[in-house]
Enzyme design. Structure first.
Site, PDB file in Angstrom:
ATOM      1  N   ASP A 203      15.390   7.465  -5.542  1.00 49.50           N
ATOM      2  CA  ASP A 203      15.429   7.510  -6.841  1.00 49.50           C
ATOM      3  C   ASP A 203      13.946   6.646  -7.609  1.00 49.50           C
ATOM      4  OD1 ASP A 203      15.939   8.024  -9.493  1.00 49.50           O
ATOM      5  OD2 ASP A 203      17.873   6.938  -9.595  1.00 49.50           O
ATOM      6  N   HIS A 337      19.191  19.074  -9.244  1.00 45.41           N
ATOM      7  CA  HIS A 337      19.056  17.646 -10.431  1.00 45.41           C
ATOM      8  C   HIS A 337      17.258  18.283 -10.405  1.00 45.41           C
ATOM      9  CE1 HIS A 337      19.189  14.516 -12.677  1.00 45.41           C
ATOM     10  NE2 HIS A 337      18.400  14.178 -11.413  1.00 45.41           N
TER      11      HIS A 337
HETATM   12  C1  HEM Z   1      23.941   8.748 -12.333  1.00 43.47           C
HETATM   13  C2  HEM Z   1      22.933   9.515 -12.925  1.00 43.47           C
HETATM   14  C3  HEM Z   1      21.551  10.530 -12.350  1.00 43.47           C
HETATM   15  C4  HEM Z   1      21.603   9.887 -10.493  1.00 43.47           C
HETATM   16  C5  HEM Z   1      22.670   9.806  -9.824  1.00 43.47           C
HETATM   17  C6  HEM Z   1      20.296  10.859 -10.561  1.00 43.47           C
HETATM   18  C7  HEM Z   1      19.457  10.621  -9.061  1.00 43.47           C
HETATM   19  C8  HEM Z   1      18.528  11.123  -9.241  1.00 43.47           C
HETATM   20  C9  HEM Z   1      17.192  10.806  -7.819  1.00 43.47           C
HETATM   21  C10 HEM Z   1      18.239  10.946  -6.279  1.00 43.47           C
HETATM   22  C11 HEM Z   1      15.804  11.676  -8.597  1.00 43.47           C
HETATM   23  C12 HEM Z   1      14.735  12.263  -7.670  1.00 43.47           C
HETATM   24  C13 HEM Z   1      14.130  10.733  -7.413  1.00 43.47           C
HETATM   25  C14 HEM Z   1      13.614  10.547  -8.343  1.00 43.47           C
HETATM   26  O1  HEM Z   1      12.046  11.948  -8.444  1.00 43.47           O
HETATM   27  O2  HEM Z   1      12.618   9.830  -8.744  1.00 43.47           O
HETATM   28  C15 HEM Z   1      16.039  11.808 -10.248  1.00 43.47           C
HETATM   29  C16 HEM Z   1      14.465  12.255 -10.595  1.00 43.47           C
HETATM   30  C17 HEM Z   1      14.691  13.273 -12.226  1.00 43.47           C
HETATM   31  N1  HEM Z   1      16.337  12.512 -12.494  1.00 43.47           N
HETATM   32 FE1  HEM Z   1      17.926  11.798 -12.458  1.00 43.47          FE
HETATM   33  N2  HEM Z   1      19.645  11.312 -11.982  1.00 43.47           N
HETATM   34  C18 HEM Z   1      20.587  10.973 -13.339  1.00 43.47           C
HETATM   35  C19 HEM Z   1      20.424  10.978 -13.879  1.00 43.47           C
HETATM   36  C20 HEM Z   1      19.019  11.205 -15.098  1.00 43.47           C
HETATM   37  C21 HEM Z   1      19.860  11.562 -16.484  1.00 43.47           C
HETATM   38  C22 HEM Z   1      20.937  11.629 -16.890  1.00 43.47           C
HETATM   39  C23 HEM Z   1      18.822  12.319 -16.612  1.00 43.47           C
HETATM   40  C24 HEM Z   1      18.149  12.726 -17.874  1.00 43.47           C
HETATM   41  C25 HEM Z   1      18.719  13.314 -18.760  1.00 43.47           C
HETATM   42  C26 HEM Z   1      17.549  12.812 -15.153  1.00 43.47           C
HETATM   43  C27 HEM Z   1      16.287  12.721 -14.833  1.00 43.47           C
HETATM   44  C28 HEM Z   1      15.640  13.242 -13.765  1.00 43.47           C
HETATM   45  C29 HEM Z   1      14.800  13.403 -13.976  1.00 43.47           C
HETATM   46  C30 HEM Z   1      13.413  13.777 -14.969  1.00 43.47           C
HETATM   47  C31 HEM Z   1      14.143  13.861 -12.953  1.00 43.47           C
HETATM   48  C32 HEM Z   1      12.197  13.524 -11.528  1.00 43.47           C
HETATM   49  C33 HEM Z   1      12.389  15.477 -11.196  1.00 43.47           C
HETATM   50  C34 HEM Z   1      10.906  15.280 -10.495  1.00 43.47           C
HETATM   51  O3  HEM Z   1      10.026  15.214 -11.623  1.00 43.47           O
HETATM   52  O4  HEM Z   1      10.903  15.576  -9.885  1.00 43.47           O
HETATM   53  N3  HEM Z   1      18.242  12.110 -14.529  1.00 43.47           N
HETATM   54  N4  HEM Z   1      17.102  10.984 -10.468  1.00 43.47           N
END
Ligand code: HEM
Length: 484
Positions: A203, A337
């Site tokens: 992450d 996601h």
């Molecule tokens: C337990 C809840 C969550 C998990 C397990 C999770 C997991 C992840 C993972 C594994 C990534 C890919 C790694 C990265 O690019 O940093 C990611 C990216 C991202 N997540 Fe989450 N996330 C969660 C909650 C959220 C929430 C609540 C939001 C917003 C409402 C969010 C927004 C984002 C965004 C904006 C990215 C970057 C996407 C990109 O620019 O490619 N995440 N998340």
């Protein structure tokens, strides 16, 4: 609205977690209510200000960590942990009101608070007498006035810093001016899972670069105006009170993750045509948009590539339009996601293109809870709570976190104008009936088929919107001089 008279950005003025990110192996969040002696609180707050870690200090902490690692590598020994602590503070709307600050920041989500927003965010709950109450822990169903973030290399460091802070606010004595309503402790996961969230995926990879701050963005990393993260800077479109300059708004969510249940689902629904273990791994990767190593499936769609996942010069260099078509799910499902939360070419290649700059957030979360036990893994049932303390910074919650959660992740029709309905973000998308979620495109060979997701594996149990003021604002507007 960005002030044309604002002086150039000075990183000594900005609290360090937003723009640079407090380095942390562990982080303690102390949620508090301010007691009735508000004058006393504002006087004691003056003593906290010197402990607040600025963005400039965080830069120098990070430089020391890098140097420490290099020195150890040159000697061929593991780097000793540097003892480093960081402190930031932020206030909710009810906290600012308690302090007598009535100038509105100008963000309706912040003004109303997250509790009032819970139903629109899709959180589960009950309605009685016309009032919706989410299934949150009690502390977040009552007013939280503020949060103190304490980060460090170890629990010993954060505990010592917390003691210092408690002394400032005379906690445990009759002169106390605040009381703690909840303490959350997050920890980076152990061993090889360092940096990975509890479902196992690396992450914190994709963050926007901020103009003038992150001056050498990595390939594929978008640069946003300072005002996307900081209030009052260029790119912020709302008129703010002058003291809000260089502050940032936080969306903090206490998100539980049902890891054994998630793993069981992947095991039971492998992508057909592959050996079962690979089929399950591919399904997980297609849910997230990245393999567990962080490698983007848009670059490597059929197998993981850990070297790519770990390489910042390559791991963001994709647009969901390989080779030039964002209308297929060959490589990545529309609802994955990362694609839902930062759709890249899905909006940029529309005619006319839709800019996503105002939707960008900087994420600074940390994991909480223990590793999955052998019993939990064997039974597929969560026994001990674990998950993510999600923390996102932006200048505008309505455009940022709230929009991403409500209008993208929970919206089955997003990304728009696709040949099939994308469905829910399988990680964070929320439906009124959580067992009704589906998404398309998980099977690259049958892209219009939908997959039913019987469980919502991420369960919100609380949160709040906070304002992280600049250090000058803390001194001039929030603190009361001892003689006042
Ligand atoms: C337990 C809840 C969550 C998990 C397990 C999770 C997991 C992840 C993972 C594994 C990534 C890919 C790694 C990265 O690019 O940093 C990611 C990216 C991202 N997540 Fe989450 N996330 C969660 C909650 C959220 C929430 C609540 C939001 C917003 C409402 C969010 C927004 C984002 C965004 C904006 C990215 C970057 C996407 C990109 O620019 O490619 N995440 N998340």
């Amino acid at each position: 609205m960005a002030s044309s008279t604002a002086p150039p950005l000075d990183l000594n003025n900005v609290q360090g977690d937003s723009l640079i990110g407090l380095p942390k192996k562990t982080q303690t969040y102390v949620f508090f209510q301010i007691d009735d002696n508000v004058k006393g609180f504002r006087t004691q707050l003056a003593q906290l200000v010197p402990l607040i870690t600025s963005a400039a200090q965080v830069q120098s902490h990070r430089a020391s960590i890098a140097q420490n690692k290099k020195t150890a590598a040159d000697k061929g020994v593991p780097p000793p942990l540097l003892k480093l602590a960081g402190v930031n503070i932020a206030f909710s709307h009810s906290g600012l009101a308690k302090l007598g600050i009535t100038d509105e920041i100008g963000d309706t989500a912040f003004d109303g608070g997250m509790l009032a927003d819970a139903q629109d965010l899709g959180d589960q709950g009950t309605t009685s007498g016309g009032t919706f109450t989410p299934n949150w822990i009690p502390a977040f169903k009552n007013p939280v006035h503020g949060v103190i973030l304490i980060s460090g290399d170890s629990h010993v460091t954060t505990a010592a810093t917390l003691l210092e802070i408690e002394k400032i606010f005379a906690v445990g004595t009759s002169n106390a001016t605040l009381h703690e309503v909840l303490r959350l402790v997050g920890d980076v996961r152990p061993g090889d899972e360092k940096g990975h969230e509890h479902f196992g995926f690396l992450d914190g990879i994709s963050q926007p670069a901020v103009q003038g701050v992150d001056t050498s963005p990595n390939p594929g990393q978008e640069t946003v105006s300072q005002g996307i993260i900081l209030l009052g800077r260029e790119g912020d479109t709302v008129t703010r009170p002058s003291w809000a300059l260089d502050g940032s708004l936080i969306a903090l969510r206490y998100l539980f993750q049902l890891v054994p249940e998630f793993d069981t689902f992947l095991k039971q629904n492998p992508i057909p045509g592959l050996p079962p273990i690979q089929g399950s791994e591919l399904l997980g990767a297609r849910f997230v948009g990245r393999w567990k190593s962080g490698a983007p499936i848009d670059i490597t769609p059929t197998q993981d590539n850990p070297a790519l996942g770990a390489d910042p010069s390559r791991n963001n260099d994709f647009r969901y339009a390989f080779p030039d078509d964002p209308q297929t799910q060959d490589r990545c499902p529309f609802a994955a996601h990362t694609r839902k939360t930062n759709p890249r070419a899905d909006l940029e290649d529309l005619s006319p293109p839709i800019s996503t700059e105002t939707r960008r957030i900087i994420r600074r979360g940390i994991q909480f809870g223990p590793e999955v036990s052998a019993v939990e893994a064997a039974t597929g049932k969560t026994v001990q709570g674990r998950g993510l303390i999600f923390v996102a910074y932006q200048s505008n919650i309505v455009n940022g976190f709230q929009f991403i959660q409500h209008s993208w992740a929970n919206n089955t029709g997003f990304p728009i104008d696709k040949p099939v309905t994308p469905g829910f973000d399988p990680i964070i998308g929320q439906a009124t009936d959580p067992s009704s979620r589906t998404l398309s495109g998980t099977n690259p060979n049958a892209q219009s088929n939908t997959l039913a997701l019987p469980t919502q594996w991420v369960v919100p149990k609380g949160g709040e919107y906070f304002f992280s003021p600049s250090i000058p604002a803390l001194k001039s507007t929030l603190v009361l001089a001892a003689s006042s």
